[in-house]
Design an enzyme around this catalytic site. Structure first.
Site, PDB file in Angstrom:
ATOM      1  N   HIS A   1       0.813  -1.225   0.000  1.00  0.00           N
ATOM      2  CA  HIS A   1       0.000   0.000   0.000  1.00  0.00           C
ATOM      3  C   HIS A   1       0.846   1.275   0.000  1.00  0.00           C
ATOM      4  CE1 HIS A   1      -3.831  -1.859  -0.002  1.00  0.00           C
ATOM      5  NE2 HIS A   1      -3.661  -2.485   1.151  1.00  0.00           N
TER       6      HIS A   1
ATOM      7  N   HIS B   1      -0.949  -8.649   9.422  1.00  0.00           N
ATOM      8  CA  HIS B   1      -1.625  -7.925  10.506  1.00  0.00           C
ATOM      9  C   HIS B   1      -1.979  -8.800  11.699  1.00  0.00           C
ATOM     10  CE1 HIS B   1      -3.077  -4.273   7.898  1.00  0.00           C
ATOM     11  NE2 HIS B   1      -1.847  -4.661   7.604  1.00  0.00           N
TER      12      HIS B   1
HETATM   13 FE   LIG Z   1      -0.550  -3.790   6.170  1.00  0.00          FE
HETATM   14 FE   LIG Z   2       0.421  -4.975   3.194  1.00  0.00          FE
END
Ligand SMILES: [Fe+2]
Ligand SMILES: [Fe+2]
Length: 265
Positions: free
Chosen positions: A68, A179
């Site tokens: 990202h 995550h």
């Molecule tokens: Fe991430």
């Molecule tokens: Fe990522």
């Protein structure tokens, strides 16, 4: 050298967690330097110049990225050229920025940081992270034996493979992107600290940071759904790595996980 690495900092909640807890955590763990992954800091997707500055202000010395890194449209990405702002080094040529840096502490000690991205279940057209990382590590070792790699990848096997590939050459390989903090932190036979994923610093009651409703809808209907970042619950996820200054080998790696309540904020 004691390094605090902060797992993917997610949206508003992630930023508030840092504002509330980072100075104390840094003191409690007696850390010398702090590295954090900022790819999700802007509403869960991407980073802006202002938010990069905020992360630095909170106390993060080197900010890393991931898939990202360039997700905010019409963004001023000039901050990508700052030495302490990294994006994966194996993006194709032509992208702004870089994926390798040397950060010098006030006492003169130097930390090399590398940011790379995996290909398995991700961007298959990226350059080979193994070869790129090995070259980067060899380059950095001319300046310092203390080297941390943020390997932003989906597959646990790819992360473990990269860690073993550079075992003894890098001080730590820290996985990011999924995550979810894994409980497999360890020091590999030749002295490289490794964890499959450092986890996320952001909203606990979420699906990897997003409100559950939208993600469930996507799974049910298989059509595009605009995800919204969750604001529910807050947690800090990261690891503290202690490294021998002379050899660059890891002495310990410890997970940090904390639920955070915001007090007066
Ligand atoms: Fe991430
Ligand atoms: Fe990522």
């Amino acid at each position: 050298m004691k390094i605090l690495f902060i797992g993917d900092i997610f949206g508003n909640v992630g930023r508030r967690v840092l504002a509330e807890r980072l100075p104390d955590l840094a003191r409690e763990h007696a850390v010398d330097v702090c590295v954090g992954n900022g790819e999700n800091v802007s509403g869960g997707r991407g980073m802006t110049k202002n938010l990069f500055r905020k992360l630095r202000k909170y106390g993060i010395d080197v900010v890393t990225g991931g898939n990202h890194s360039f997700s905010v449209d019409d963004n001023d990405y000039s901050f990508m050229n700052e030495p302490v702002s990294l994006r994966p080094l194996n993006y194709p040529e032509g992208n702004l920025g870089h994926g390798i840096t040397v950060f010098t502490l006030e006492d003169g000690r130097r930390l090399g940081v590398v940011n790379a991205m995996g290909r398995m279940f991700m961007h298959e057209a990226l350059e080979c992270p193994f070869r790129k990382v090995l070259n980067a590590v060899n380059e950095l070792r001319e300046q310092t034996p203390i080297i941390l790699i943020d390997f932003h990848a989906e597959a646990s096997s790819e992360k473990a493979a990269l860690a073993h590939y550079v075992d003894g050459l890098a001080s730590a390989v820290i996985g990011t992107h999924t995550h979810v903090q894994t409980a497999d932190e360890r020091i590999l036979p030749k002295g490289t600290a490794f964890i499959t994923d450092a986890g996320m610093t952001g909203p606990e009651h979420s699906i990897i940071g997003m409100k559950p409703e939208g993600v469930i809808k996507k799974y049910l209907l298989q059509t595009y759904v605009r995800y919204e970042p969750s604001e529910d619950g807050a947690m800090f996820n990261g690891v503290v790595i202690e490294v021998d200054d002379g050899s660059g080998k890891a002495l310990s790696i410890k997970r940090v996980y904390e639920r955070v309540s915001f007090g007066s904020l």
